[in-house]
Design a protein around this motif. Structure first.
Motif, PDB file in Angstrom:
ATOM      1  N   LEU B 100       7.967 -14.122  21.654  1.00  0.00           N
ATOM      2  CA  LEU B 100       8.749 -13.042  22.277  1.00  0.00           C
ATOM      3  C   LEU B 100       7.844 -11.911  22.754  1.00  0.00           C
ATOM      4  N   GLY B 101       6.590 -11.936  22.323  1.00  0.00           N
ATOM      5  CA  GLY B 101       5.654 -10.907  22.784  1.00  0.00           C
ATOM      6  C   GLY B 101       5.321  -9.845  21.746  1.00  0.00           C
ATOM      7  N   PHE B 102       5.699 -10.076  20.486  1.00  0.00           N
ATOM      8  CA  PHE B 102       5.373  -9.101  19.441  1.00  0.00           C
ATOM      9  C   PHE B 102       4.006  -9.396  18.831  1.00  0.00           C
ATOM     10  N   GLU B 103       3.401  -8.370  18.289  1.00  0.00           N
ATOM     11  CA  GLU B 103       2.214  -8.569  17.466  1.00  0.00           C
ATOM     12  C   GLU B 103       2.709  -8.785  16.029  1.00  0.00           C
ATOM     13  N   VAL B 104       2.263  -9.883  15.419  1.00  0.00           N
ATOM     14  CA  VAL B 104       2.736 -10.187  14.059  1.00  0.00           C
ATOM     15  C   VAL B 104       1.577 -10.060  13.077  1.00  0.00           C
ATOM     16  N   VAL B 105       1.817  -9.377  11.982  1.00  0.00           N
ATOM     17  CA  VAL B 105       0.783  -9.221  10.962  1.00  0.00           C
ATOM     18  C   VAL B 105       1.304  -9.800   9.656  1.00  0.00           C
ATOM     19  N   ARG B 106       0.515 -10.717   9.078  1.00  0.00           N
ATOM     20  CA  ARG B 106       0.855 -11.227   7.747  1.00  0.00           C
ATOM     21  C   ARG B 106       0.261 -10.284   6.712  1.00  0.00           C
ATOM     22  N   LEU B 107       1.076  -9.791   5.818  1.00  0.00           N
ATOM     23  CA  LEU B 107       0.575  -8.836   4.820  1.00  0.00           C
ATOM     24  C   LEU B 107       0.200  -9.548   3.529  1.00  0.00           C
ATOM     25  N   ASN B 108      -0.826  -9.043   2.892  1.00  0.00           N
ATOM     26  CA  ASN B 108      -1.173  -9.539   1.561  1.00  0.00           C
ATOM     27  C   ASN B 108      -0.118  -9.069   0.560  1.00  0.00           C
ATOM     28  N   ASP B 109       0.101  -9.893  -0.453  1.00  0.00           N
ATOM     29  CA  ASP B 109       1.020  -9.491  -1.513  1.00  0.00           C
ATOM     30  C   ASP B 109       0.532  -8.173  -2.130  1.00  0.00           C
ATOM     31  N   PHE B 110       1.446  -7.324  -2.466  1.00  0.00           N
ATOM     32  CA  PHE B 110       1.219  -6.083  -3.253  1.00  0.00           C
ATOM     33  C   PHE B 110       0.410  -5.007  -2.527  1.00  0.00           C
ATOM     34  N   GLU B 111      -0.178  -5.329  -1.396  1.00  0.00           N
ATOM     35  CA  GLU B 111      -1.112  -4.369  -0.777  1.00  0.00           C
ATOM     36  C   GLU B 111      -0.327  -3.262  -0.086  1.00  0.00           C
ATOM     37  N   LYS B 112      -0.777  -2.039  -0.280  1.00  0.00           N
ATOM     38  CA  LYS B 112      -0.072  -0.916   0.339  1.00  0.00           C
ATOM     39  C   LYS B 112      -0.521  -0.754   1.786  1.00  0.00           C
ATOM     40  N   ILE B 113       0.447  -0.689   2.702  1.00  0.00           N
ATOM     41  CA  ILE B 113       0.150  -0.485   4.117  1.00  0.00           C
ATOM     42  C   ILE B 113       0.825   0.808   4.535  1.00  0.00           C
ATOM     43  N   VAL B 114       0.064   1.691   5.153  1.00  0.00           N
ATOM     44  CA  VAL B 114       0.650   2.952   5.603  1.00  0.00           C
ATOM     45  C   VAL B 114       1.025   2.831   7.070  1.00  0.00           C
ATOM     46  N   ILE B 115       2.283   3.134   7.353  1.00  0.00           N
ATOM     47  CA  ILE B 115       2.767   3.144   8.738  1.00  0.00           C
ATOM     48  C   ILE B 115       3.279   4.553   8.991  1.00  0.00           C
ATOM     49  N   GLY B 116       2.505   5.380   9.663  1.00  0.00           N
ATOM     50  CA  GLY B 116       2.895   6.773   9.908  1.00  0.00           C
ATOM     51  C   GLY B 116       3.185   7.480   8.599  1.00  0.00           C
ATOM     52  N   ASP B 117       4.393   7.983   8.464  1.00  0.00           N
ATOM     53  CA  ASP B 117       4.755   8.740   7.265  1.00  0.00           C
ATOM     54  C   ASP B 117       5.392   7.868   6.178  1.00  0.00           C
ATOM     55  N   LEU B 118       5.382   6.564   6.402  1.00  0.00           N
ATOM     56  CA  LEU B 118       5.925   5.653   5.404  1.00  0.00           C
ATOM     57  C   LEU B 118       4.834   4.697   4.926  1.00  0.00           C
ATOM     58  N   SER B 119       5.016   4.183   3.730  1.00  0.00           N
ATOM     59  CA  SER B 119       4.125   3.097   3.317  1.00  0.00           C
ATOM     60  C   SER B 119       4.990   1.964   2.797  1.00  0.00           C
ATOM     61  N   ILE B 120       4.484   0.751   2.936  1.00  0.00           N
ATOM     62  CA  ILE B 120       5.238  -0.399   2.426  1.00  0.00           C
ATOM     63  C   ILE B 120       4.336  -1.274   1.560  1.00  0.00           C
ATOM     64  N   ARG B 121       4.966  -1.998   0.654  1.00  0.00           N
ATOM     65  CA  ARG B 121       4.288  -2.985  -0.181  1.00  0.00           C
ATOM     66  C   ARG B 121       5.212  -4.187  -0.299  1.00  0.00           C
ATOM     67  N   LEU B 122       4.656  -5.393  -0.189  1.00  0.00           N
ATOM     68  CA  LEU B 122       5.489  -6.594  -0.312  1.00  0.00           C
ATOM     69  C   LEU B 122       5.297  -7.256  -1.666  1.00  0.00           C
ATOM     70  N   TYR B 123       6.412  -7.642  -2.256  1.00  0.00           N
ATOM     71  CA  TYR B 123       6.378  -8.330  -3.544  1.00  0.00           C
ATOM     72  C   TYR B 123       7.044  -9.690  -3.409  1.00  0.00           C
ATOM     73  N   PRO B 124       6.300 -10.780  -3.698  1.00  0.00           N
ATOM     74  CA  PRO B 124       6.919 -12.101  -3.605  1.00  0.00           C
ATOM     75  C   PRO B 124       7.991 -12.270  -4.682  1.00  0.00           C
ATOM     76  N   ALA B 125       9.008 -13.050  -4.336  1.00  0.00           N
ATOM     77  CA  ALA B 125      10.131 -13.288  -5.249  1.00  0.00           C
ATOM     78  C   ALA B 125       9.636 -13.843  -6.571  1.00  0.00           C
ATOM     79  N   SER B 126      10.401 -13.625  -7.609  1.00  0.00           N
ATOM     80  CA  SER B 126      10.098 -14.219  -8.909  1.00  0.00           C
ATOM     81  C   SER B 126      10.006 -15.732  -8.757  1.00  0.00           C
ATOM     82  N   THR B 127       9.090 -16.324  -9.519  1.00  0.00           N
ATOM     83  CA  THR B 127       8.877 -17.770  -9.395  1.00  0.00           C
ATOM     84  C   THR B 127      10.076 -18.583  -9.899  1.00  0.00           C
ATOM     85  N   GLU B 128      11.024 -17.933 -10.531  1.00  0.00           N
ATOM     86  CA  GLU B 128      12.214 -18.646 -11.017  1.00  0.00           C
ATOM     87  C   GLU B 128      13.266 -18.813  -9.919  1.00  0.00           C
ATOM     88  N   THR B 129      13.024 -18.216  -8.773  1.00  0.00           N
ATOM     89  CA  THR B 129      13.996 -18.239  -7.682  1.00  0.00           C
ATOM     90  C   THR B 129      14.235 -19.670  -7.181  1.00  0.00           C
TER      91      THR B 129
END
Lengths: 473, 488
Positions: B100-129
């Protein structure tokens, strides 16, 4: 009733002139190919012509340690008229039955809870319980009762004691067994070689630590007898073979286990029978020796010579000088099927659950298969985001990159795909693996399941027929 | 400045801090799904003026399922936004978003990424899922201007173990607000559901204090050993299948559920936002306002609620459809399709032998008072005017699919402890990637099973086997179809 031990888990149970032959390996060794043999231990000579006439054969499972096509062939050629009927476990794969029938036998698939009468003996088959590992799920235990003598023997084979059996005893539907034949197949590898489900990563192997022998006594003897406390005679079977490379170490010998179990018990007696021993059940158990079997000195294993290996693997099948395009295609097409099944397996779930490896963030490539040879070494990695194996350059340091890995000789992998050799045989002597999970979530555990007789019966069948060619003296 | 959280419906969120904004799991149209005739519609219905979303900085996709990932919705967004996904997102999703023309970034688990005035962190689902939800990533969003303001979106999978650990160890400050999802999707009595056991239709699943169970499971069991956040938001379950004609799922009005839950507590605030509501929590004070770029369709909402009410009173039944796909055009096509399915049966058989239902079928001793033999799993392929019904059973002695001459569904249920009945045209379309397994379940697939847990039955096996994680090549074709439909 009499029990005549033939080596490993082979038996003749007799009563009132009826002889039942159970899981017989009556030759020196068994195996799918002449290139890797498993020798009965302690070694013995059996004079086949003097084995008494057999009235029925019982097979508790299709695994090679119990189902030995060559032995069945020998019995068939010796006993020309009136071949004994073969009674197999309720879930015996059809591929094994095909082989038995090709030898001229009539095979009867037993039905759980239906009684089979052979002379004055009555047989009851009990299929493995839910707690049994996948590759042993089709194993059956057999309860054999003698109508006249009021005696009964329970042959447990390679699965836990059947809860249904225990219920029937407790409900009075079956009489308590006079004797029970328990199985101990606990093996480790000699010389710190890693075999079976062992891990190349230097993690502590829980099976070898702590009071391992006590743990074994508990699971092999205490657990079954806890459900059957009135049994007086217990026989330890199993662990009766060695591989030709001398890698298998049956660390806890039965004589020692039996001795300690007897010291630790008030109510039952444990025996550690040798091949050729005949035990007659009665008030006092009487031991005599079979006149047609003698113990003898064992051959030296090949590992005393220098075995050639790459990165710890021993080549089993004949080396392939040059891998051709067709062979590579066969491997890659197999890998594409394997990929989906690995992802769905418990190894797959374990791989998704890995967060870091060697202190580094992981990519989505988490498993590598290395196929080595005397020439080129190959390597394919599995990417979880594409569910595909992709070939890349062989890397000796793959253990640092991929948290899960498998290494074996390329000719052995091709042999596996062609049914020339069973996964169990390869894993016992040759395949190496590493993993960060428990052993039942490891790559070899997955291969045990995927290449089992019940998932790939067409491969097992080839192996069974091939094995008829190899009578290694 | 303060974090504003806008709810767009189902599980779509717009999070803004100062001039930074992130859009999460965007479903922006009124429906999603592969087949036009079987679109799944968003509830409560709303119109989103997407002009407002052209300035967003980032888009985050938690996982690949169609109620989170909709190429039609993504197509209306400005390609200037950076797309973030987790490290195990299946590759075809990434490819089609790039398409579609987007830039896609795969994030590392748990790593903090700052986007302007927000930051995000990704947590993989529990292994029991559950397997088919095991690639879900849960996101922690924090204001870079004020650490007290944060949101954790804990949806669709079991709560991340590492997130709990990070909070315990002080690596992350506990979130002020947590969003949980209500995916109960309970079908009212008379309506079959995706995991319905057709051999046991008096299922306990549609009886009893279901609403209490739902609330207890999403607000209590799910959050066990998690420090109670100041605010809980209930989302999810925000769609319905038009073909079923009973309105909406019972217990999918999250605002009503939230009000009840708050009322049942002395200290826990629970909210069920409506699309267009903006949630703001600053200085320990909640304010909920309306944004002007989302308009709820009140008339339609009420009509749907009324439809459910009437349905519950009417005691009518809703039966599965013959098929999701159209009938075959001619016999030749139908025969080809049957051949294609048969070609796929050996591989399916191997995987089934190893699967949970395969293992449970192997362990089974008796079925309906009889000892079980080699007939334990059956596949019924329902034909149409161009082809008869065909059945194949997985023979447990040979481990192969073989022809079963009985093709009568109810007779098969008598004979086999496990079975699945599916239109040949649907199976064929699924093998070709034209529809996804998710488009078929709950519409035209019937299954029955002898195991206790519905998740151990054949339909969940199909979720895994034909789902995106194991069959990304099918997902890829499906996305390519959709991309072709979207005018880029």
């Amino acid at each position: 009733m009499k029990i005549n031990f033939l080596g490993h888990q082979g038996l003749i149970i007799s009563s009132e002139k009826v002889n039942l032959l159970i899981d017989p390996v009556i030759q020196d060794s068994f195996g799918s190919t002449e290139r890797v043999r498993f020798y009965i231990h302690p070694a013995r000579d059996i004079f086949v012509s003097e084995i008494p006439s057999i009235d029925a054969i019982i097979l508790t499972t299709e695994h090679l340690q119990h189902f030995h096509p060559q032995s069945l062939k020998l019995i068939a050629t010796r006993q020309t008229n009136n071949l004994p009927r073969v009674y197999v476990a309720p879930l015996m794969p059809a591929c094994a039955i095909n082989l038995i029938e090709s030898l001229g036998y009539i095979v009867e698939r037993s039905i759980p809870e239906q009684v089979i009468s052979v002379g004055g003996l009555r047989l009851h088959f009990f299929t493995a319980d839910e707690s049994t590992l996948f590759w042993d799920k089709r194993v059956s235990s057999v309860y054999i009762e003698s109508v006249n003598s009021m005696q009964a023997i329970y042959v447990q084979s390679d699965c836990p004691t059947s809860a249904r059996f225990v219920d029937m005893i407790n409900d009075g539907k079956l009489g308590p067994p006079t004797a029970i034949l328990l199985t101990n197949n606990f093996q480790i590898s000699k010389n710190i070689a890693s075999i079976g489900l062992d891990n190349l990563y230097p993690v502590k192997n829980e099976r070898n630590s702590g009071i391992g022998g006590l743990h074994l006594l508990n699971s092999v003897i205490n657990q079954p007898l806890d459900c059957l406390p009135f049994v007086e005679h217990v026989f330890l079977t199993g662990n009766g073979y060695k591989d030709s490379y001398g890698l298998i170490d049956n660390v806890w010998d039965h004589e020692k286990l039996a001795r300690y179990a007897n010291e630790l018990s008030l109510s039952f007696k444990v025996f550690a029978p040798l091949p050729g021993d005949i035990y007659e059940l009665g008030e006092n158990v009487e031991l005599t020796k079979s006149p047609w079997m003698t113990l003898r000195e064992e051959k030296k294993s090949v590992s005393d010579k220098k075995t050639k290996d790459i990165l710890g693997c021993i080549p089993v099948l004949k080396p392939i000088v040059k891998i051709d395009q067709k062979q590579l295609q066969q491997i890659e097409s197999e890998l594409s099927d394997l990929a989906k099944n690995i992802i769905m397996s418990s190894q797959g779930t374990a791989m998704i659950g890995v967060r870091v490896h060697m202190g580094k963030q992981l990519t989505s490539a988490r498993f590598v298969i290395q196929l080595v040879s005397d020439g080129i070494n190959y390597q394919w990695f599995l990417d979880l985001t594409t569910a595909k194996f992709t070939r890349e350059e062989f890397d000796q340091r793959a253990m640092r990159i991929y948290p899960f890995g498998l290494r074996m000789y390329i000719q052995d992998f091709i042999g596996l795909l062609n049914g020339e050799v069973q996964i169990w045989e390869l894993a016992t002597v040759s395949i190496k693996q590493w993993y960060i999970s428990n052993r039942y979530e490891s790559p070899v555990a997955f291969l045990y399941e995927y290449y089992s007789e019940q998932v790939r019966p067409e491969l097992a069948e080839i192996g069974y027929f091939n094995s008829l060619e190899y009578s290694v003296a | 400045m303060h974090i504003d959280i806008v709810f767009l419906g189902h599980q779509t969120w717009y999070v803004q801090e100062n001039s930074t904004s992130i859009l999460i799991d965007p479903i922006l149209k009124d429906s999603f799904g592969t087949r036009n005739a079987f679109k799944i519609e968003i509830y409560p219905p709303r119109d989103i003026c997407t002009d407002h979303l052209q300035e967003i900085d980032a888009i985050y996709l938690s996982h690949e399922h169609t109620d989170h990932f909709d190429l039609n919705s993504l197509n209306v967004l400005a390609r200037t936004a950076v797309f973030y996904v987790g490290s195990l997102m299946i590759e075809p999703v990434v490819e089609s978003i790039r398409g579609l023309g987007f830039e896609v970034v795969r994030l590392n688990d748990f790593e903090k990424i700052v986007i302007g005035d927000l930051s995000i962190r990704l947590y993989p689902a529990s292994t029991e899922t559950a397997f088919w939800e095991s690639r879900v990533y849960q996101i922690h969003i924090e204001s870079e201007l004020n650490k007290e303001e944060s949101l954790f979106i804990a949806v669709d999978a079991l709560l991340s173990t590492e997130y709990k650990d990070d909070i315990k160890q002080g690596n992350v400050s506990p979130p002020a607000t947590v969003a949980v999802s209500n995916n109960s999707r309970i079908a009212p009595e008379g309506v079959f559901q995706s995991l319905e056991n057709w051999a046991d239709r008096n299922s306990r699943l549609k009886k009893g204090p279901l609403g209490i169970k739902v609330l207890h499971s999403i607000l209590q069991s799910y959050l066990e050993d998690f420090p109670p956040p100041d605010n809980l938001l209930i989302c999810g379950g925000g769609f319905f299948k038009k073909i079923k004609n009973y309105g909406i799922f019972p217990f999918s009005d999250q605002d009503k559920l939230a009000t009840i839950a708050s009322d049942l507590s002395f200290d826990q605030q629970v909210y069920g936002l409506l699309p267009g509501q903006q949630f703001n929590y600053s200085n320990k004070k909640v304010s909920i306002t309306e944004v002007n770029w989302i308009e709820r369709n009140l008339e339609k909402t009420e009509a749907l609620q009324k439809e459910l009410k009437e349905f519950l009173q009417s005691k009518t039944k809703i039966e599965p459809l013959a098929s999701v796909m159209e009938q075959f055009a001619n016999t030749k096509q139908a025969t080809e399709a049957l051949k294609q399915v048969q070609f796929n049966l050996p591989a399916l058989g191997r995987s089934l032998m190893l699967s949970t239902p395969g293992r449970l079928a192997l362990e089974l001793k008796q079925y309906r008072g009889e000892m079980v033999n080699n007939k334990r799993i059956v596949l019924l392929l329902r034909g149409d005017s161009n082809i008869n019904d065909h059945a194949f059973f997985l023979n447990f002695y040979t481990s192969r699919f073989e022809v079963e001459i009985t093709t009568d569904e109810s007779q098969l249920m008598e004979l086999y402890p496990y079975g699945i009945s599916i239109a040949l045209t649907d199976f064929d379309a699924m093998l070709k990637g034209a529809v996804q397994i998710w488009d078929l379940v709950g519409v035209s697939i019937k299954s029955w099973f002898e195991c206790e847990q519905e998740f151990d039955s054949l339909v969940p096996f199909m979720y895994s086997y034909y789902g995106e994680n194991v069959s990304p090549e099918l997902a890829k074709i499906n996305y390519e179809h959709k991309l072709a439909m979207v005018a880029v």
